[in-house]
Design a protein around this motif. Structure first.
Motif, PDB file in Angstrom:
ATOM      1  N   GLU A 147      26.148   0.575  51.420  1.00  0.00           N
ATOM      2  CA  GLU A 147      25.238   1.262  50.491  1.00  0.00           C
ATOM      3  C   GLU A 147      26.076   2.220  49.664  1.00  0.00           C
ATOM      4  O   GLU A 147      27.053   2.789  50.151  1.00  0.00           O
ATOM      5  CB  GLU A 147      24.182   2.075  51.262  1.00  0.00           C
ATOM      6  N   GLU A 148      25.678   2.385  48.397  1.00  0.00           N
ATOM      7  CA  GLU A 148      26.377   3.307  47.500  1.00  0.00           C
ATOM      8  C   GLU A 148      25.363   4.081  46.673  1.00  0.00           C
ATOM      9  O   GLU A 148      24.218   3.657  46.530  1.00  0.00           O
ATOM     10  CB  GLU A 148      27.295   2.535  46.532  1.00  0.00           C
ATOM     11  N   VAL A 149      25.841   5.181  46.116  1.00  0.00           N
ATOM     12  CA  VAL A 149      25.022   5.996  45.228  1.00  0.00           C
ATOM     13  C   VAL A 149      25.827   6.220  43.953  1.00  0.00           C
ATOM     14  O   VAL A 149      27.049   6.351  44.000  1.00  0.00           O
ATOM     15  CB  VAL A 149      24.746   7.373  45.880  1.00  0.00           C
ATOM     16  N   CYS A 150      25.133   6.236  42.812  1.00  0.00           N
ATOM     17  CA  CYS A 150      25.808   6.679  41.583  1.00  0.00           C
ATOM     18  C   CYS A 150      24.870   7.611  40.829  1.00  0.00           C
ATOM     19  O   CYS A 150      23.664   7.659  41.121  1.00  0.00           O
ATOM     20  CB  CYS A 150      26.219   5.485  40.709  1.00  0.00           C
ATOM     21  N   ILE A 151      25.448   8.330  39.892  1.00  0.00           N
ATOM     22  CA  ILE A 151      24.629   9.163  39.005  1.00  0.00           C
ATOM     23  C   ILE A 151      24.840   8.641  37.599  1.00  0.00           C
ATOM     24  O   ILE A 151      25.982   8.543  37.124  1.00  0.00           O
ATOM     25  CB  ILE A 151      25.047  10.656  39.051  1.00  0.00           C
ATOM     26  N   ASP A 152      23.760   8.240  36.957  1.00  0.00           N
ATOM     27  CA  ASP A 152      23.834   7.746  35.586  1.00  0.00           C
ATOM     28  C   ASP A 152      22.860   8.574  34.758  1.00  0.00           C
ATOM     29  O   ASP A 152      21.648   8.569  35.038  1.00  0.00           O
ATOM     30  CB  ASP A 152      23.444   6.253  35.567  1.00  0.00           C
ATOM     31  N   ARG A 153      23.368   9.258  33.771  1.00  0.00           N
ATOM     32  CA  ARG A 153      22.549  10.135  32.912  1.00  0.00           C
ATOM     33  C   ARG A 153      21.624  11.017  33.743  1.00  0.00           C
ATOM     34  O   ARG A 153      20.407  11.038  33.580  1.00  0.00           O
ATOM     35  CB  ARG A 153      21.740   9.298  31.913  1.00  0.00           C
ATOM     36  N   ASP A 154      22.257  11.683  34.734  1.00  0.00           N
ATOM     37  CA  ASP A 154      21.568  12.680  35.576  1.00  0.00           C
ATOM     38  C   ASP A 154      20.550  12.087  36.554  1.00  0.00           C
ATOM     39  O   ASP A 154      19.760  12.822  37.135  1.00  0.00           O
ATOM     40  CB  ASP A 154      20.867  13.747  34.716  1.00  0.00           C
ATOM     41  N   ILE A 155      20.531  10.780  36.690  1.00  0.00           N
ATOM     42  CA  ILE A 155      19.601  10.170  37.657  1.00  0.00           C
ATOM     43  C   ILE A 155      20.414   9.498  38.756  1.00  0.00           C
ATOM     44  O   ILE A 155      21.394   8.806  38.477  1.00  0.00           O
ATOM     45  CB  ILE A 155      18.674   9.140  36.970  1.00  0.00           C
ATOM     46  N   PHE A 156      19.986   9.746  40.005  1.00  0.00           N
ATOM     47  CA  PHE A 156      20.638   9.074  41.139  1.00  0.00           C
ATOM     48  C   PHE A 156      20.107   7.646  41.260  1.00  0.00           C
ATOM     49  O   PHE A 156      18.898   7.417  41.144  1.00  0.00           O
ATOM     50  CB  PHE A 156      20.297   9.794  42.444  1.00  0.00           C
ATOM     51  N   TYR A 157      21.002   6.717  41.534  1.00  0.00           N
ATOM     52  CA  TYR A 157      20.609   5.337  41.852  1.00  0.00           C
ATOM     53  C   TYR A 157      21.307   4.948  43.154  1.00  0.00           C
ATOM     54  O   TYR A 157      22.449   5.335  43.378  1.00  0.00           O
ATOM     55  CB  TYR A 157      21.050   4.368  40.758  1.00  0.00           C
ATOM     56  N   LYS A 198      20.698  15.761  49.595  1.00  0.00           N
ATOM     57  CA  LYS A 198      20.078  17.070  49.346  1.00  0.00           C
ATOM     58  C   LYS A 198      18.905  16.894  48.357  1.00  0.00           C
ATOM     59  O   LYS A 198      17.829  17.459  48.541  1.00  0.00           O
ATOM     60  CB  LYS A 198      21.130  18.023  48.769  1.00  0.00           C
ATOM     61  N   HIS A 199      19.144  16.066  47.363  1.00  0.00           N
ATOM     62  CA  HIS A 199      18.092  15.751  46.378  1.00  0.00           C
ATOM     63  C   HIS A 199      16.898  15.092  47.094  1.00  0.00           C
ATOM     64  O   HIS A 199      15.736  15.440  46.844  1.00  0.00           O
ATOM     65  CB  HIS A 199      18.729  14.817  45.342  1.00  0.00           C
ATOM     66  N   LEU A 200      17.187  14.153  48.021  1.00  0.00           N
ATOM     67  CA  LEU A 200      16.099  13.505  48.772  1.00  0.00           C
ATOM     68  C   LEU A 200      15.368  14.510  49.656  1.00  0.00           C
ATOM     69  O   LEU A 200      14.146  14.458  49.787  1.00  0.00           O
ATOM     70  CB  LEU A 200      16.655  12.373  49.649  1.00  0.00           C
ATOM     71  N   ASP A 201      16.125  15.429  50.286  1.00  0.00           N
ATOM     72  CA  ASP A 201      15.488  16.461  51.134  1.00  0.00           C
ATOM     73  C   ASP A 201      14.364  17.143  50.358  1.00  0.00           C
ATOM     74  O   ASP A 201      13.257  17.313  50.874  1.00  0.00           O
ATOM     75  CB  ASP A 201      16.497  17.558  51.526  1.00  0.00           C
ATOM     76  N   ASP A 202      14.671  17.525  49.107  1.00  0.00           N
ATOM     77  CA  ASP A 202      13.677  18.244  48.293  1.00  0.00           C
ATOM     78  C   ASP A 202      12.463  17.358  48.009  1.00  0.00           C
ATOM     79  O   ASP A 202      11.325  17.804  48.075  1.00  0.00           O
ATOM     80  CB  ASP A 202      14.307  18.699  46.962  1.00  0.00           C
ATOM     81  N   ILE A 203      12.726  16.086  47.691  1.00  0.00           N
ATOM     82  CA  ILE A 203      11.613  15.163  47.389  1.00  0.00           C
ATOM     83  C   ILE A 203      10.750  14.962  48.640  1.00  0.00           C
ATOM     84  O   ILE A 203       9.521  15.031  48.587  1.00  0.00           O
ATOM     85  CB  ILE A 203      12.158  13.805  46.894  1.00  0.00           C
ATOM     86  N   TYR A 204      11.423  14.725  49.780  1.00  0.00           N
ATOM     87  CA  TYR A 204      10.664  14.422  50.996  1.00  0.00           C
ATOM     88  C   TYR A 204       9.862  15.636  51.482  1.00  0.00           C
ATOM     89  O   TYR A 204       8.790  15.481  52.068  1.00  0.00           O
ATOM     90  CB  TYR A 204      11.593  13.895  52.100  1.00  0.00           C
ATOM     91  N   LYS A 205      10.398  16.831  51.242  1.00  0.00           N
ATOM     92  CA  LYS A 205       9.641  18.034  51.641  1.00  0.00           C
ATOM     93  C   LYS A 205       8.297  18.068  50.924  1.00  0.00           C
ATOM     94  O   LYS A 205       7.274  18.406  51.510  1.00  0.00           O
ATOM     95  CB  LYS A 205      10.457  19.286  51.308  1.00  0.00           C
ATOM     96  N   ILE A 206       8.294  17.675  49.656  1.00  0.00           N
ATOM     97  CA  ILE A 206       7.032  17.660  48.887  1.00  0.00           C
ATOM     98  C   ILE A 206       6.163  16.483  49.343  1.00  0.00           C
ATOM     99  O   ILE A 206       4.979  16.642  49.618  1.00  0.00           O
ATOM    100  CB  ILE A 206       7.330  17.577  47.373  1.00  0.00           C
ATOM    101  N   ARG A 207       6.779  15.303  49.471  1.00  0.00           N
ATOM    102  CA  ARG A 207       5.986  14.115  49.844  1.00  0.00           C
ATOM    103  C   ARG A 207       5.412  14.248  51.250  1.00  0.00           C
ATOM    104  O   ARG A 207       4.377  13.641  51.564  1.00  0.00           O
ATOM    105  CB  ARG A 207       6.856  12.856  49.743  1.00  0.00           C
ATOM    106  N   ALA A 208       6.060  15.048  52.100  1.00  0.00           N
ATOM    107  CA  ALA A 208       5.610  15.200  53.499  1.00  0.00           C
ATOM    108  C   ALA A 208       4.196  15.765  53.580  1.00  0.00           C
ATOM    109  O   ALA A 208       3.457  15.469  54.527  1.00  0.00           O
ATOM    110  CB  ALA A 208       6.581  16.107  54.258  1.00  0.00           C
ATOM    111  N   ARG A 209       3.805  16.513  52.551  1.00  0.00           N
ATOM    112  CA  ARG A 209       2.458  17.117  52.569  1.00  0.00           C
ATOM    113  C   ARG A 209       1.369  16.052  52.685  1.00  0.00           C
ATOM    114  O   ARG A 209       0.372  16.269  53.347  1.00  0.00           O
ATOM    115  CB  ARG A 209       2.232  17.932  51.287  1.00  0.00           C
ATOM    116  N   GLY A 210       1.591  14.918  52.037  1.00  0.00           N
ATOM    117  CA  GLY A 210       0.550  13.886  52.065  1.00  0.00           C
ATOM    118  C   GLY A 210       0.987  12.621  52.784  1.00  0.00           C
ATOM    119  O   GLY A 210       0.337  11.596  52.639  1.00  0.00           O
ATOM    120  N   ASP A 211       2.088  12.681  53.523  1.00  0.00           N
ATOM    121  CA  ASP A 211       2.601  11.452  54.133  1.00  0.00           C
ATOM    122  C   ASP A 211       3.072  11.740  55.560  1.00  0.00           C
ATOM    123  O   ASP A 211       4.094  12.392  55.778  1.00  0.00           O
ATOM    124  CB  ASP A 211       3.760  10.915  53.264  1.00  0.00           C
TER     125      ASP A 211
END
Ligand SMILES: C[S@@+](CC[C@H](N)C(=O)[O-])C[C@H]1O[C@@H](n2cnc3c(N)ncnc32)[C@H](O)[C@@H]1O
Length: 221
Positions: A147-157, A198-211
């Motif tokens: 698995e790999e991650v890249c950043i393209d125009r400020d978006i993680f893929y 770290k970016h996912l941590d922030d997303i999951y903290k919000i999504r955790a409210r309803g999931d």
């Protein structure tokens, strides 16, 4: 001359293993991936599919403009319908949703012999629902090789490469949401992966409210 490539598409191409017999680009749209792979000898042949007529024609034109028509086939079709998989094929699906990728893989697996599937590699870059995709891979016996991650125009893929073992396995919730190979890379200190997590941590903290599953995953740390 090589087409102008995005960081994301080049990162997908880097996941393609050497000695592919054919690169099969599902959802080819502009056709750049196949053109680049053929011009740079990632594979001797390419097959491209797109479900819509205009992108399929765009792909055909791009290949013709680069004098690559004889090394390629283009079909306007849903996923891999009408394309018989062969040993040594590398199937690329980039820029598609995870659920769409799962449906395409399920349909192809129904039509393909196990001994062929064991020698096909999949390179996947899902725009969303990656966790569902990882669950599907594990339940089907598709081993995640990298698995790999890249950043393209400020978006993680994120992109992954997998191949079929036929042996279903279990991923922990954390592996499903953060990626088993990416977790290992973060532990080894890869900065881009650490930033992505770290970016996912922030997303999951919000999504955790309803999931509930995400809540459970975060509590399982
Ligand atoms: C966002 S574009 C991605 C293009 C290219 N793969 C890339 O990563 O830059 C998605 C393309 O996939 C095509 N597509 C969506 N669902 C598909 C399916 N089930 N089978 C084939 N093509 C599909 C769309 O028509 C569109 O051209």
């Amino acid at each position: 001359m090589n087409p102008e490539m995005s960081i994301r598409l080049m990162s997908v191409i880097e996941m393609i293993p050497p000695r592919a017999k054919r690169v099969i680009d599902v959802g080819s749209d502009h056709g750049k991936l196949a053109v680049w792979c053929l011009l740079n000898n990632k594979a001797p042949k390419a097959v491209c599919t797109d479900i819509h007529k205009d992108p399929a024609q765009r792909t055909k034109r791009a290949l013709a403009d680069h004098m690559l028509s004889e090394r390629s086939e283009v079909y306007c079709t849903d996923g891999l319908k009408g394309v018989e998989l062969h040993k040594g094929d590398v199937v690329v699906m980039a820029g598609l949703g995870g659920n769409n990728i799962i449906d395409i893989m399920k349909a192809a697996f129904e039509l393909t012999n196990d001994d062929v599937l064991h020698e096909v590699t999949f390179v996947l870059q899902a725009q969303k629902s990656i966790e569902r995709l990882r669950k599907y891979l594990a339940s089907t016996g598709l081993e995640i090789e990298d698995e790999e991650v890249c950043i393209d125009r400020d978006i993680f893929y994120q992109m992954l490469r997998c191949s079929y073992s036929g042996r279903p396995y279990t991923l922990s919730l954390r592996e499903i949401y953060y990626g088993p190979k990416l977790l290992a890379k973060a532990r080894q200190g890869e900065e881009i992966v650490k930033a992505f997590h770290k970016h996912l941590d922030d997303i999951y903290k919000i999504r955790a409210r309803g999931d509930q599953e995400i809540r459970q995953m975060l509590q399982s740390e």
